[in-house]
Scaffold this motif. Structure first.
Motif, PDB file in Angstrom:
ATOM      1  N   ALA B 177      24.369  27.273  -4.657  1.00 35.29           N
ATOM      2  CA  ALA B 177      24.053  25.856  -4.453  1.00 35.29           C
ATOM      3  C   ALA B 177      25.205  25.209  -3.707  1.00 35.29           C
ATOM      4  N   TYR B 178      24.916  24.158  -2.968  1.00 29.05           N
ATOM      5  CA  TYR B 178      25.957  23.403  -2.284  1.00 29.05           C
ATOM      6  C   TYR B 178      25.595  21.931  -2.326  1.00 29.05           C
ATOM      7  N   LEU B 179      26.472  21.136  -2.856  1.00 24.64           N
ATOM      8  CA  LEU B 179      26.222  19.690  -2.905  1.00 24.64           C
ATOM      9  C   LEU B 179      27.412  18.964  -2.286  1.00 24.64           C
ATOM     10  N   LYS B 180      27.097  17.968  -1.493  1.00 25.22           N
ATOM     11  CA  LYS B 180      28.162  17.261  -0.775  1.00 25.22           C
ATOM     12  C   LYS B 180      27.934  15.766  -0.927  1.00 25.22           C
ATOM     13  N   LEU B 181      29.016  15.077  -1.201  1.00 20.12           N
ATOM     14  CA  LEU B 181      28.944  13.629  -1.284  1.00 20.12           C
ATOM     15  C   LEU B 181      29.676  13.062  -0.073  1.00 20.12           C
ATOM     16  N   GLY B 182      28.917  12.393   0.788  1.00 19.16           N
ATOM     17  CA  GLY B 182      29.529  11.854   2.001  1.00 19.16           C
ATOM     18  C   GLY B 182      29.267  10.368   2.109  1.00 19.16           C
ATOM     19  N   PRO B 183      29.573   9.813   3.271  1.00 18.65           N
ATOM     20  CA  PRO B 183      29.350   8.378   3.454  1.00 18.65           C
ATOM     21  C   PRO B 183      27.861   8.015   3.498  1.00 18.65           C
ATOM     22  N   ARG B 184      27.025   9.009   3.806  1.00 19.44           N
ATOM     23  CA  ARG B 184      25.577   8.786   3.840  1.00 19.44           C
ATOM     24  C   ARG B 184      24.917  10.114   3.530  1.00 19.44           C
ATOM     25  N   ALA B 185      23.576  10.131   3.469  1.00 17.83           N
ATOM     26  CA  ALA B 185      22.884  11.345   3.031  1.00 17.83           C
ATOM     27  C   ALA B 185      23.264  12.538   3.908  1.00 17.83           C
ATOM     28  N   TYR B 186      23.273  12.346   5.230  1.00 20.02           N
ATOM     29  CA  TYR B 186      23.626  13.437   6.129  1.00 20.02           C
ATOM     30  C   TYR B 186      24.640  12.960   7.159  1.00 20.02           C
ATOM     31  N   PHE B 187      25.322  13.912   7.797  1.00 18.01           N
ATOM     32  CA  PHE B 187      26.176  13.652   8.934  1.00 18.01           C
ATOM     33  C   PHE B 187      27.393  12.793   8.586  1.00 18.01           C
ATOM     34  N   GLY B 188      28.372  13.427   8.033  1.00 17.73           N
ATOM     35  CA  GLY B 188      29.620  12.732   7.760  1.00 17.73           C
ATOM     36  C   GLY B 188      30.566  13.672   7.043  1.00 17.73           C
ATOM     37  N   ILE B 189      31.848  13.346   7.088  1.00 16.76           N
ATOM     38  CA  ILE B 189      32.829  14.182   6.394  1.00 16.76           C
ATOM     39  C   ILE B 189      32.741  13.868   4.903  1.00 16.76           C
ATOM     40  N   SER B 190      32.901  14.907   4.097  1.00 15.27           N
ATOM     41  CA  SER B 190      32.662  14.715   2.665  1.00 15.27           C
ATOM     42  C   SER B 190      33.797  13.966   1.975  1.00 15.27           C
ATOM     43  N   LYS B 191      33.421  13.258   0.912  1.00 16.50           N
ATOM     44  CA  LYS B 191      34.401  12.717  -0.030  1.00 16.50           C
ATOM     45  C   LYS B 191      34.721  13.808  -1.036  1.00 16.50           C
ATOM     46  N   ALA B 192      33.697  14.577  -1.373  1.00 14.90           N
ATOM     47  CA  ALA B 192      33.841  15.732  -2.257  1.00 14.90           C
ATOM     48  C   ALA B 192      32.630  16.624  -2.042  1.00 14.90           C
ATOM     49  N   ALA B 193      32.847  17.932  -2.204  1.00 18.10           N
ATOM     50  CA  ALA B 193      31.734  18.870  -2.071  1.00 18.10           C
ATOM     51  C   ALA B 193      31.956  20.015  -3.039  1.00 18.10           C
TER      52      ALA B 193
END
Ligand SMILES: Cc1cc2nc3c(=O)[nH]c(=O)nc-3n(C[C@H](O)[C@H](O)[C@H](O)COP(=O)(O)OP(=O)(O)OC[C@H]3O[C@@H](n4cnc5c(N)ncnc54)[C@H](O)[C@@H]3O)c2cc1C
Ligand code: FES
Ligand code: FES
Lengths: 170, 280
Positions: B177-193
């Motif tokens: 599994a891979y989950l990423k928290l970014g500035p928006r749902a897609y396309f952005g550098i992660s805050k955490a992943a």
């Protein structure tokens, strides 16, 4: 092997051409210098998609490619699409939906949409939206662009050349 | 800005060519990191060595025990590879979070790793997959666990001119599994992943491998949490305890993208969600 070459040959919208270039010239700059001005410069950072062209069948950002990297490839720009008198379906639908405001993003949008239609089959909303991820529009809020794209996809799907597979899911 | 771009046709030719080139030289793969830097005026090397078409770097190969992903394979080609889909579920889950489709048609895993960023999505997923990285420099070859390639932000164990040739992922049946928290749902550098790879035996974890992005100086392998999970049933209590443990392991900082405390908290939340997605 190539060192410090000052010319590059590739197919541009179906025509094989050779251009003079420098190692530090971006494909985007070469294209615009040679009159393919439909391809736009927005950010130079791979973020906005205004410079999107299709290279060997795939959408890429011309601002992040050196012109020399196009050697031997097939490049397609917005100039290969419809004209004012004979617009391509996506162009017709964009106009019909009122999806073009300043228009700066539109060539890139059309190239990404073209890559989508030429790569995928039975295109779901999800897949279509994902393909458009790399194209920003400052003006429209995207809704009308989306309506135009969905209509274009539905039109293409309804066309007579019915293929074996069906169903909206991918 | 490159004053010269050389494009060797093979690895052999590359090694022959390098010594004659200017000292300030860089490899050019997909260019999505260095050409953006060049466009921003932040890249000074004069000689670029275009490795984007080197045949030795461009294939995905399978042996009896492992999958080898060439360092020059485009991210979008990995997405479409059947063996990669089968053996690298965490990496495949990371791909939709990786930039945009057009960028994925250009970017490579070799560049993702060599760039040395702690927020590299492809690398973070590969660390969880237990990948090894293969390096070459002239006749010399070496192979190390991918997690050991990273020494600090933008610092790797790569020596001058050393080339990443491939990533090796052992063929084991596992969930990913891979989950990423970014500035928006897609396309952005992660805050955490968070990337998770789990070998299960029924409801019990046989082997867990957890990696996190953007919450440490390097793509971070969570040794403690991974080891702690082994042998445990994947119950809701265990999931929550693992989430609590991982928060003690990471060392996030506050920067323009997010705040340290929030990032730490989110590591727990993301791991909890990732583990739960496997339970289902
Ligand atoms: C708009 C945008 C969005 C992005 N979003 C994401 C994202 O969501 N997730 C993410 O992880 N990254 C993202 N990136 C970063 C970038 O796309 C990735 O890091 C990519 O994988 C870099 O690969 P490349 O082939 O383009 O590298 P390049 O730019 O060609 O090279 C990067 C560095 O690696 C070196 N290098 C390349 N290949 C090798 C090799 N085989 N051996 C040794 N050294 C090598 C180069 O010399 C250079 O120093 C984004 C970039 C942009 C511009
Ligand atoms: S100008 Fe190329 S992506 Fe913005
Ligand atoms: S119409 Fe103006 S940017 Fe899209």
């Amino acid at each position: 092997m190539k060192t410090n070459t000052c010319s590059v040959s590739f197919s541009i919208n179906g025509e094989k051409k050779t251009f003079a270039t420098r190692p530090d010239e971006k494909l985007l700059d070469l294209l615009r210098r040679e009159g393919y001005k439909g391809t736009k410069y927005g950010c130079g950072q791979g973020t906005c998609g205004a410079c999107t062209v299709i290279m060997d069948g795939r959408a890429v950002y011309a601002c992040l490619l050196y012109a020399m990297q196009a050697e031997g490839r097939k490049v397609r720009t917005i100039e290969s699409m419809g004209t004012y008198d004979k617009p391509a379906p996506i162009q017709q639908e964009l106009v019909a939906a009122g999806a073009v405001q300043c228009g700066y993003c539109i060539p890139g949008i059309i190239m990404s949409a073209t890559a989508l239609m030429e790569t995928e089959k039975d295109i779901s909303d999800e897949v279509a939206k994902e393909y458009m991820d790399g194209n920003l529009c400052r003006c429209t809020g995207y809704e009308k662009i989306w309506v135009a794209l969905r209509r274009t996809l539905d039109r293409a799907a309804a066309e007579p050349k019915k293929k074996a597979s069906k169903g909206g899911k991918k | 800005m490159p004053e010269i771009i050389v494009k060797p046709a093979s690895l052999k030719e590359l090694w022959k060519t390098l010594p004659a080139l200017g000292k300030a030289r860089r490899y050019l793969a997909g260019g999505t990191d260095i050409v953006t830097a060049d466009n921003a005026g932040a890249e000074s090397s004069e000689c670029w060595v275009d490795i984007s078409d080197l045949p030795e770097l461009g294939a995905i190969k399978e042996t009896a025990r492992a999958l080898f992903i060439g360092s020059g394979v485009k991210i979008s080609a990995i997405e479409n590879s059947a063996p990669a889909r089968r053996w690298c579920p965490a990496l495949i889950a990371a791909i939709p979070h990786f930039a945009s489709p057009s960028l994925r048609n250009m970017a490579t895993l070799g560049g993702n790793a060599a760039n040395g960023s702690p927020c590299a999505d492809g690398v973070c997923a590969l660390v969880a997959e237990g990948a090894f990285v293969h390096l070459a420099h002239n006749g010399k070859k070496r192979c190390l666990p991918l997690k050991d390639l990273f020494l600090g932000p933008k610092r790797t164990a790569l020596e001058k001119d050393e080339l990443i040739t491939a990533f090796e992922v052992p063929k084991t049946k596992h969930f990913g599994a891979y989950l990423k928290l970014g500035p928006r749902a897609y396309f952005g550098i992660s805050k955490a992943a968070v990337a998770v790879s789990l070998e299960m035996s029924g409801k019990t974890v046989k082997r867990a491998s957890i990696a996190l992005g953007s919450v440490a100086p390097v793509p971070f392998y969570a040794v403690k949490t991974s080891a702690w999970l082994a042998g445990k049933p994947l119950s809701s209590e265990v999931v929550l305890a693992a989430a609590a443990l991982v928060m003690t392991e990471v060392s996030p900082i506050t920067d323009s993208r997010s705040e340290a405390d929030y990032r730490r908290e989110m590591c727990g939340v993301l791991l909890e969600r990732a583990l739960k997605s496997v339970c289902r």
